[in-house]
Design an enzyme around this catalytic site. Structure first.
Site, PDB file in Angstrom:
ATOM      1  N   GLY A   1       3.582  -0.128   8.612  1.00  0.00           N
ATOM      2  CA  GLY A   1       3.155  -1.412   8.064  1.00  0.00           C
ATOM      3  C   GLY A   1       3.410  -1.480   6.582  1.00  0.00           C
ATOM      4  O   GLY A   1       3.898  -0.523   5.969  1.00  0.00           O
ATOM      5  N   GLY A  57       1.512  -2.287   3.143  1.00  0.00           N
ATOM      6  CA  GLY A  57       0.235  -2.537   2.473  1.00  0.00           C
ATOM      7  C   GLY A  57       0.488  -3.273   1.186  1.00  0.00           C
ATOM      8  O   GLY A  57       1.624  -3.621   0.862  1.00  0.00           O
ATOM      9  N   ASP A 114     -11.170  -3.973  -1.910  1.00  0.00           N
ATOM     10  CA  ASP A 114     -10.146  -4.672  -1.131  1.00  0.00           C
ATOM     11  C   ASP A 114     -10.392  -4.461   0.355  1.00  0.00           C
ATOM     12  O   ASP A 114      -9.498  -4.106   1.115  1.00  0.00           O
ATOM     13  CB  ASP A 114      -8.744  -4.198  -1.524  1.00  0.00           C
ATOM     14  CG  ASP A 114      -7.657  -5.132  -0.998  1.00  0.00           C
ATOM     15  OD1 ASP A 114      -7.985  -6.284  -0.642  1.00  0.00           O
ATOM     16  OD2 ASP A 114      -6.492  -4.708  -0.924  1.00  0.00           O
TER      17      ASP A 114
END
Ligand SMILES: *[C@@H]1O[C@H](CO)[C@@H](O)[C@H](O)[C@H]1NC(C)=O
Ligand SMILES: *[C@@H]1O[C@H](CO)[C@@H](O)[C@H](O)[C@H]1NC(C)=O
Ligand SMILES: *[C@@H]1O[C@H](CO)[C@@H](O)[C@H](O)[C@H]1NC(C)=O
Ligand SMILES: *[C@@H]1O[C@H](CO)[C@@H](O)[C@H](O)[C@H]1NC(C)=O
Ligand SMILES: *[C@@H]1O[C@H](CO)[C@@H](O)[C@H](O)[C@H]1NC(C)=O
Ligand SMILES: *[C@@H]1O[C@H](CO)[C@@H](O)[C@H](O)[C@H]1NC(C)=O
Ligand SMILES: *[C@@H]1O[C@H](CO)[C@@H](O)[C@H](O)[C@H]1NC(C)=O
Ligand SMILES: *[C@@H]1O[C@H](CO)[C@@H](O)[C@H](O)[C@H]1NC(C)=O
Ligand SMILES: *[C@@H]1O[C@H](CO)[C@@H](O)[C@H](O)[C@H]1NC(C)=O
Ligand SMILES: *[C@@H]1O[C@H](CO)[C@@H](O)[C@H](O)[C@H]1NC(C)=O
Ligand SMILES: *[C@@H]1O[C@H](CO)[C@@H](O)[C@H](O)[C@H]1NC(C)=O
Length: 858
Positions: A546, A548, A664
């Site tokens: 993925g 980020g 976050d």
């Protein structure tokens, strides 16, 4: 005798008839009725907030008809009818003229002011004053508003008014100041929107700009330190059908009266009425300093309040006229000292510029580069580069266009570039929080030679400074530290020796050319670049897990057979050495079953990588928002995930030796292990907290829109409570299976918090529960989760529970939970450019979910 009595009676009757309408008429004046100045009272709005009647301003002797606050003891006029044609004496009156227009009449019945609408001959009209301060003239037959004082403002901007610009017709709202406190006639100052459609508010003196607000970034104006305008519902609404047309408006947030006044002295004064002290208290005043005067320092000049003189030329520029500059006449501005390289080598420049970034230095001696400034009000007359919004790079867009003179990448706006002379640049004082980062294009020679050697020098200096400070500290407090350090290393050692043995033999002996950074923590395994490259098959696309916020994540296989996740930090991501080190040192010291474990790292040249334990089930968002996989998440699993995240956060906030704020937290940062147990990842932005410090103010806001708490997004204030907010959003997502930002096509709802709140207030909250869990769930438990979620997303940090309370609230069925207040922040953010853009982008690419970094203050 009898006849005189009848006479008297008749007179009385006629008087009664004459006066009757007024004693009854509260808020509406109809045809045939008259408001006489001498009678003392005009129209009163239904809630007794405003009055439309006669007044005398200051020490003037004239009478004016206008709208003013009834509830405020000092005369506060918001609108004046006959501002140019005052009445002499108190014999004036207000009436509906025979033609249906509202009119102010003098003692002889002559019209001194009137509305100018065409009313059908067989129609009658009525004038009404509303509690908003709005005076309207309506048709009696069909109720149509024929005229509205909000469309003809004088000097006061009231909630609900529109400060508008119509680019097609050229019509715009202008607030014209009074001539003096005693004279409402139009003065020389006026306020309105920039006619070019830049979305900036201007104050003009006569026709010349005196002040501008700077561009609006959806929460504030770049040129203003007033960062909380959103609190007053202030928003810019673009006209979707007419590019460049727009209006600003704001709403009455609570019962406090609020007004923006374009004062006679050229100052815009926003005040809030303090009912207790019976006085207006200033909220926002512009402009304040001399520096904020439009174009104070001419083109390419920069104004700084503390400077002496206040004006200086931007770097790489020199005064156009040395003499005048020295005499303090800055109006001519500055000129470029060395021409830009792109002007000369027409055919090679684009190539050499674009390969520049490859070479990673700001500029080589031949090309052009940028000089960065922080916390500035960026110049006027910017262009908005739409191509950059779709994944381009603002810097290279500017570099590749020879006529681009500067750029700024502003969150909430996008890429701004300048093709004209840079004018009206203001350096905000340090720590004021105003302005944004701004980059001026300069010839390479102006950037002071090789930037690399400069950086190296800076590093050498700071490292040696840090070393000497550390030595001093060590010597001073050696005896105190000794025990603590021993203890801490002992614990780390056990952790890492176990993780190393777990993954088999790892080749740690390979060359690592830059171990300096990690040298402080000898127990943290360091991998070489080659080792990781081979573990991930050279970062093959097929191994990519993925993307980020700060780089890509790859799956890797260590020689011992252990699977790992490797986060390769992108060089252009803005994540510096500092953040990297933070992440590394912090995570290495944290151990909890709901946190992802760091196994090692790699620092080699420009490459920075983190090696984590591998989570076979990837991240929560891959399940939660996937139409087929979300069925795998039954209620028990979801509840365990919520609880696990909460426990992980309690550990971070309270139980770990360092107090850590994640900053976050979002679905894609929650990883799931083989048993679908959650593990929080991505601590890169966490901060080490002192023992008794519970709130910080940061220079860089790092986070994801939609998950950020109001005080963090707006003010850069973070605390455990900002994580609580993100957690609340996450809970609502987990329960509903809907993304925070998947609400574009619902009216008046911008995100999941607004959605949940609406269902909550309408008593339909069960509709929020995702259909696949409805059967497997205990509804009471689900509702408890939603309730806790809503408590976590309260506007004010103090209204939110801490994570420890959240865990308790989730677990105990008996505990009585407080009632949540309306989350106005989530309800009132304006539909803005960014939202519309992501709407388009959301299908193809998940832009919204990426971490953003906003520089808030220094
Ligand atoms: C009335 O206002 C004018 C102008 O502001 C000022 O010069 C004058 O002193 C005032 N007079 C009184 C009596 O306050
Ligand atoms: C209402 O009356 C006004 C004239 O007084 C007319 O211009 C307008 O079209 C009417 N509106 C409707 C909806 O009938
Ligand atoms: C007013 O006059 C217009 C034409 O001038 C007519 O269409 C309308 O029906 C009239 N309305 C009334 C209430 O008489
Ligand atoms: C209304 O909101 C403003 C700004 O948040 C605040 O200063 C004021 O005290 C509030 N007034 C009331 C009555 O709550
Ligand atoms: C703003 O308005 C308030 C209330 O009217 C007043 O007290 C204050 O002096 C004004 N501020 C400026 C800078 O004019
Ligand atoms: C300042 O300089 C401009 C042009 O550079 C000139 O037109 C202007 O008269 C000067 N003003 C003063 C006060 O000297
Ligand atoms: C443009 O490129 C050609 C060939 O690459 C070269 O001969 C010429 O001098 C260049 N012109 C300028 C202005 O750099
Ligand atoms: C190079 O560009 C400059 C400015 O755009 C222009 O004046 C000049 O004529 C160009 N030279 C060539 C050789 O195209
Ligand atoms: C400049 O770039 C273009 C492609 O963008 C390439 O075709 C050309 O050969 C390059 N010229 C030079 C001098 O490198
Ligand atoms: C430089 O850029 C080229 C393509 O523009 C790329 O193939 C090459 O790998 C880059 N070099 C480095 C060191 O990144
Ligand atoms: C960067 O560019 C310079 C010349 O501009 C060149 O000498 C150097 O080898 C380049 N470095 C890299 C890493 O490409």
């Amino acid at each position: 005798m009898k006849s005189t009595r009848i006479y008297q009676l008749l007179i009385l009757l006629s008087l009664v008839i004459f006066i009757l309408p007024l004693s009854f008429a509260v808020d509406t004046l109809t045809q045939g009725q008259v408001i006489k100045d001498g009678d003392g009272e005009g129209l009163r709005s239904a809630g007794d907030v405003f009055e439309f009647g006669f007044f005398t301003p200051g020490n003037s002797t004239y009478r004016y008809a206008g709208v003013f606050y009834r509830s405020v003891p000092v005369l506060s006029v918001v609108w004046v009818a006959n501002r140019k044609t005052p009445l002499d004496g108190t014999a004036g009156s207000i009436a509906i003229a025979p033609d249906g227009n509202l009119a102010v009449l003098d003692d002889e019945g002559a019209t001194v002011w009137a509305t100018d609408v065409a009313v059908a001959t067989n129609d009658t009209t009525a004038a009404t004053i509303k509690d908003s301060g709005q005076l309207v003239l309506t048709s009696a037959t069909n109720g149509t508003v024929l005229w509205d004082s909000f469309d003809h403002p004088t000097d006061t901007f009231l909630p609900g008014m529109k400060l508008s610009l119509n680019r097609r017709t050229g019509r715009r709202t202008i607030f014209q100041a009074w001539k003096s406190p005693n004279d409402p006639s139009p003065g020389k100052y006026s306020l309105g929107l920039d006619p070019t459609g830049s979305g900036q508010i201007f104050i003009w003196k006569a026709r010349r700009p005196r002040w501008r607000s700077g561009q609006w970034d959806n929460t504030r104006f770049i040129g203003s330190t007033m960062r909380a305008l959103y609190l007053y519902g202030f928003k810019l609404v673009p006209d979707p059908y007419d590019k460049g047309s727009m209006y600003f408006t704001y709403t009455q947030v609570n019962s406090s009266l609020l007004r923006f006044v374009m004062q006679w002295d050229g100052v815009e004064n926003t005040t809030l009425y303090d009912g207790e002290r019976k006085a207006w208290k200033p909220v926002w005043v512009q402009p304040v300093t001399e520096c904020e005067t439009y174009a104070k320092c001419g083109s390419y000049g920069i104004c700084s309040d503390g400077g002496s003189p206040i004006c200086s030329c931007l770097r790489g520029f020199v005064p156009r006229s040395e003499d005048e500059w020295r005499r303090g006449n800055w109006s001519a501005g500055c000129v470029r000292r060395s021409a830009l390289a792109c002007l000369f080598n027409n055919n090679t420049s684009t190539n050499s510029s674009s390969t520049n970034s490859n070479n990673s230095s700001a500029a080589d001696s031949k090309g052009d580069g940028f000089y960065g400034l922080q916390g500035v009000k960026v110049p006027d007359k910017s262009d908005w580069d739409a191509t950059v919004e779709n994944g381009g790079d603002c810097r290279s867009a500017c570099l590749n266009n020879c006529s681009c003179k500067a750029y700024a990448q502003v969150s909430g706006i996008g890429c701004l570039t300048w093709g004209v002379d840079l004018i009206d640049v203001y350096q905000f004082p340090q720590g004021s929080g105003g302005g944004t980062d701004f980059y001026v294009k300069l010839a390479g020679s102006e950037l002071g030679g090789n930037t690399k050697t400069k950086i190296w020098k800076a590093i050498v200096i700071s490292v040696s400074a840090a070393l000497s400070i550390m030595i001093i500290l060590c010597v001073l407090s050696w005896w105190k530290w000794n025990a603590a350090i021993k203890d801490c290393w002992k614990r780390d050692k056990t952790h890492f020796s176990s993780s190393i043995s777990m993954k088999g033999r790892v080749d740690l002996s390979g060359p690592s050319d830059n171990t300096q950074e990690a040298g402080n923590d000898p127990e943290l395994p360091l991998f070489t670049f080659d080792f990781i490259a081979s573990a991930t098959s050279n970062f093959d696309e097929s191994n990519k897990l993925g993307e980020g916020g700060f780089g890509d994540v790859y799956k890797g296989l260590l020689p011992g057979g252990q699977e790992v996740a490797v986060k390769r930090l992108s060089r252009s991501s803005g994540q510096g050495q500092e953040e990297f080190k933070n992440e590394m040192i912090l995570i290495a010291k944290l151990q909890h079953r709901n946190l992802v474990r760091l196994l090692g790292c790699c620092i080699q040249g420009e490459e920075k990588m983190l090696v984590y334990e591998y989570m076979p089930n990837k991240s929560l968002d891959a399940f939660l928002f996937d139409p087929t996989r979300q069925e795998l998440l039954d209620w028990k699993t979801r509840y365990d995930i919520i609880e696990g995240i909460a426990r992980g956060l309690v550990y971070l906030h309270r139980d770990s030796r360092l107090r850590i704020i994640h900053r976050d937290l979002k679905a894609s940062n929650i990883l799931l292990d083989g048993e679908m147990k959650p593990k929080i990842s991505d601590f890169g932005m966490a901060r080490i907290f002192g023992r008794d410090q519970n709130q910080g103010n940061t220079t860089r806001v790092v986070g994801t829109f939609g998950y950020m708490s109001p005080e963090y997004a707006m003010e850069g204030l973070f605390s455990g409570k900002s994580d609580v907010y993100s957690f609340g959003v996450l809970v609502l997502e987990i329960v509903s299976g809907r993304r925070n930002n998947s609400f574009h096509n619902m009216t008046n709802i911008i995100n999941i918090v607004g959605y949940a709140w609406r269902l909550w207030t309408e008593d339909r909250i069960t509709e929020m529960v995702h259909p696949t869990i409805e059967e497997s769930c205990s509804m009471a438990q689900v509702l408890r989760c939603i309730h806790v979620g809503l408590l976590c997303v309260q506007d004010h940090a103090n209204d939110r529970p801490d994570m420890q309370s959240v865990v308790l609230m989730l677990a105990s069925e008996a505990a009585l939970l407080p009632t949540p207040k309306p989350p106005t922040f989530a309800l009132e953010r304006s539909p803005n450019r960014m939202d519309t853009l992501t709407e388009n982008a959301v299908e193809s690419y998940d832009v919204d979910d990426r971490t953003i970094t906003v520089v808030v203050a220094r």
